[in-house]
Scaffold this motif. Structure first.
Motif, PDB file in Angstrom:
ATOM      1  N   ARG A 252       0.840   4.159  -2.942  1.00  0.00           N
ATOM      2  CA  ARG A 252       0.720   5.613  -2.736  1.00  0.00           C
ATOM      3  C   ARG A 252       1.909   6.347  -3.369  1.00  0.00           C
ATOM      4  O   ARG A 252       1.753   7.397  -3.991  1.00  0.00           O
ATOM      5  CB  ARG A 252       0.642   5.923  -1.239  1.00  0.00           C
ATOM      6  CG  ARG A 252      -0.730   5.653  -0.620  1.00  0.00           C
ATOM      7  CD  ARG A 252      -0.632   5.807   0.902  1.00  0.00           C
ATOM      8  NE  ARG A 252      -1.923   5.912   1.539  1.00  0.00           N
ATOM      9  CZ  ARG A 252      -2.686   4.871   1.865  1.00  0.00           C
ATOM     10  NH1 ARG A 252      -2.274   3.640   1.572  1.00  0.00           N
ATOM     11  NH2 ARG A 252      -3.844   5.053   2.476  1.00  0.00           N
TER      12      ARG A 252
ATOM     13  N   LEU B 222      -5.135   8.883  -7.115  1.00  0.00           N
ATOM     14  CA  LEU B 222      -5.181   9.621  -5.858  1.00  0.00           C
ATOM     15  C   LEU B 222      -5.920  10.940  -6.057  1.00  0.00           C
ATOM     16  O   LEU B 222      -5.595  11.688  -6.984  1.00  0.00           O
ATOM     17  CB  LEU B 222      -3.771   9.918  -5.342  1.00  0.00           C
ATOM     18  CG  LEU B 222      -2.996   8.791  -4.668  1.00  0.00           C
ATOM     19  CD1 LEU B 222      -1.568   9.248  -4.388  1.00  0.00           C
ATOM     20  CD2 LEU B 222      -3.677   8.363  -3.371  1.00  0.00           C
TER      21      LEU B 222
ATOM     22  N   GLU C 198      -8.727   8.548   2.363  1.00  0.00           N
ATOM     23  CA  GLU C 198      -8.035   7.963   3.511  1.00  0.00           C
ATOM     24  C   GLU C 198      -9.013   7.196   4.405  1.00  0.00           C
ATOM     25  O   GLU C 198      -8.654   6.167   4.993  1.00  0.00           O
ATOM     26  CB  GLU C 198      -7.303   9.044   4.307  1.00  0.00           C
ATOM     27  CG  GLU C 198      -6.100   9.647   3.583  1.00  0.00           C
ATOM     28  CD  GLU C 198      -5.023   8.604   3.245  1.00  0.00           C
ATOM     29  OE1 GLU C 198      -5.031   7.493   3.819  1.00  0.00           O
ATOM     30  OE2 GLU C 198      -4.173   8.906   2.389  1.00  0.00           O
ATOM     31  N   GLN C 199     -10.228   7.681   4.507  1.00  0.00           N
ATOM     32  CA  GLN C 199     -11.259   6.956   5.245  1.00  0.00           C
ATOM     33  C   GLN C 199     -11.501   5.589   4.599  1.00  0.00           C
ATOM     34  O   GLN C 199     -11.554   4.549   5.283  1.00  0.00           O
ATOM     35  CB  GLN C 199     -12.556   7.766   5.235  1.00  0.00           C
ATOM     36  CG  GLN C 199     -13.769   7.047   5.797  1.00  0.00           C
ATOM     37  CD  GLN C 199     -15.018   7.918   5.685  1.00  0.00           C
ATOM     38  OE1 GLN C 199     -15.368   8.617   6.628  1.00  0.00           O
ATOM     39  NE2 GLN C 199     -15.685   7.879   4.547  1.00  0.00           N
TER      40      GLN C 199
ATOM     41  N   LYS D  19      -9.532  13.825  -0.571  1.00  0.00           N
ATOM     42  CA  LYS D  19      -8.402  13.103   0.017  1.00  0.00           C
ATOM     43  C   LYS D  19      -8.790  12.505   1.370  1.00  0.00           C
ATOM     44  O   LYS D  19      -8.399  11.389   1.704  1.00  0.00           O
ATOM     45  CB  LYS D  19      -7.203  14.039   0.179  1.00  0.00           C
ATOM     46  CG  LYS D  19      -6.513  14.391  -1.135  1.00  0.00           C
ATOM     47  CD  LYS D  19      -5.525  15.535  -0.974  1.00  0.00           C
ATOM     48  CE  LYS D  19      -4.326  15.150  -0.152  1.00  0.00           C
ATOM     49  NZ  LYS D  19      -3.322  16.247  -0.120  1.00  0.00           N
ATOM     50  N   ALA D  20      -9.579  13.241   2.139  1.00  0.00           N
ATOM     51  CA  ALA D  20     -10.026  12.746   3.439  1.00  0.00           C
ATOM     52  C   ALA D  20     -10.915  11.512   3.263  1.00  0.00           C
ATOM     53  O   ALA D  20     -10.771  10.521   3.996  1.00  0.00           O
ATOM     54  CB  ALA D  20     -10.773  13.838   4.194  1.00  0.00           C
TER      55      ALA D  20
ATOM     56  N   ALA E  44      -9.467   3.976   2.603  1.00  0.00           N
ATOM     57  CA  ALA E  44      -8.252   3.164   2.692  1.00  0.00           C
ATOM     58  C   ALA E  44      -8.147   2.480   4.052  1.00  0.00           C
ATOM     59  O   ALA E  44      -7.785   1.304   4.150  1.00  0.00           O
ATOM     60  CB  ALA E  44      -7.024   4.024   2.431  1.00  0.00           C
ATOM     61  N   SER E  45      -8.479   3.213   5.105  1.00  0.00           N
ATOM     62  CA  SER E  45      -8.463   2.628   6.443  1.00  0.00           C
ATOM     63  C   SER E  45      -9.515   1.530   6.559  1.00  0.00           C
ATOM     64  O   SER E  45      -9.280   0.478   7.166  1.00  0.00           O
ATOM     65  CB  SER E  45      -8.724   3.706   7.498  1.00  0.00           C
ATOM     66  OG  SER E  45      -7.679   4.647   7.530  1.00  0.00           O
TER      67      SER E  45
ATOM     68  N   ARG F 238       0.827  -1.217   0.000  1.00  0.00           N
ATOM     69  CA  ARG F 238       0.000   0.000   0.000  1.00  0.00           C
ATOM     70  C   ARG F 238       0.859   1.263   0.000  1.00  0.00           C
ATOM     71  O   ARG F 238       0.507   2.252  -0.632  1.00  0.00           O
ATOM     72  CB  ARG F 238      -0.968  -0.026   1.186  1.00  0.00           C
ATOM     73  CG  ARG F 238      -2.059  -1.096   1.025  1.00  0.00           C
ATOM     74  CD  ARG F 238      -2.861  -1.265   2.328  1.00  0.00           C
ATOM     75  NE  ARG F 238      -3.895  -2.270   2.169  1.00  0.00           N
ATOM     76  CZ  ARG F 238      -3.684  -3.583   2.226  1.00  0.00           C
ATOM     77  NH1 ARG F 238      -2.444  -4.051   2.453  1.00  0.00           N
ATOM     78  NH2 ARG F 238      -4.676  -4.445   2.078  1.00  0.00           N
TER      79      ARG F 238
ATOM     80  N   VAL G  18      -7.654   2.526  -3.509  1.00  0.00           N
ATOM     81  CA  VAL G  18      -8.443   1.711  -2.590  1.00  0.00           C
ATOM     82  C   VAL G  18      -9.142   0.567  -3.303  1.00  0.00           C
ATOM     83  O   VAL G  18      -9.151  -0.573  -2.826  1.00  0.00           O
ATOM     84  CB  VAL G  18      -9.471   2.574  -1.833  1.00  0.00           C
ATOM     85  CG1 VAL G  18     -10.417   1.691  -1.034  1.00  0.00           C
ATOM     86  CG2 VAL G  18      -8.779   3.551  -0.907  1.00  0.00           C
TER      87      VAL G  18
END
Length: 216
Positions: free
Chosen positions: A74, A88, A99-100, A95-96, A102-103, A70, A167
């Motif tokens: 990136r 991306l 990342e949400q 972007k937020a 991706a987590s 991962r 993702v």
């Protein structure tokens, strides 16, 4: 000897190696595939490159090395942002959300899918008998997560929005292995099925699903 292309160290059918390779192909980055035979990832020479003795690993012509699929994704997506598929987002809120997502992929999908695959495919590969009660327990948890995916994908085309991102690609290797165990794992949910058919049919995955090879 100096080399002119990025090197990808790994094994052809490794889920993480294929994850990295898909992203390199999507970003049109030529690479030389370097086979790391079984057990040699724990050899002293390889441990100098990767202190945890795992795969994959990329090495650039200037000597820069990076591991964890991962993180590799990136890095490649950002370094080669102007070529290949944009993977991306650049706007702050997008972007937020990325990342949400991706987590969530790591905690809600990969955590369970990897266990399920290892319980059946991994054990069979090692000549062991899978514990199908354990598999069914994991699969039940995963099914609940896919119900949440169905809600998300009923409102947008991809996991992080209406454009494909890293993702989505992160899901493909273990998702593909899951399909070999439970063929209708994604088909039970129409929006998840539509999404899965989209990402798993991409030429980048089709080129590595049977094994990673050099593109340089």
């Amino acid at each position: 000897m100096a080399f002119t292309n990025l090197k990808l160290y790994g094994r052809p059918l490794s889920s993480a190696t294929r994850r990295a390779a898909v992203i390199l192909i999507e970003k049109k980055v030529p690479f030389e595939f370097v086979l790391v035979p079984n057990r040699e990832h724990k050899a002293p020479e390889y441990l100098k490159k990767h202190p945890f003795g795992q795969i994959p690993l990329i090495e650039e012509p200037d000597g820069f090395r990076l591991y964890e699929s991962r993180a590799i994704g990136r890095y490649i997506a950002e370094k080669y942002a102007s070529q290949g598929t944009p993977l991306l987002p650049t706007e702050l809120k997008a972007k937020a959300i990325f990342e949400q997502a991706a987590s969530s992929e790591l905690a809600n999908f990969d955590f369970l899918a990897s266990q399920a695959v290892k319980e059946v495919i991994g054990k069979k590969r090692e000549g062991l008998t899978p514990d199908y009660d354990r598999f069914n327990e994991i699969y039940s948890e995963l099914s609940a997560k896919l119900d949440a995916y169905e809600i998300i994908l009923s409102k947008q085309k991809y996991i992080a929005g209406d454009e494909i991102t890293l993702v989505d690609l992160f899901h493909i290797p273990f998702g593909s292995s899951l399909v070999t165990i439970v063929p209708d794992v994604f088909e039970k949910r129409p929006n998840v099925s539509r999404w899965w058919n989209d990402i798993s049919s991409r030429p980048s995955w089709q080129s590595v699903k049977e094994g990673v090879h050099s593109t340089a």
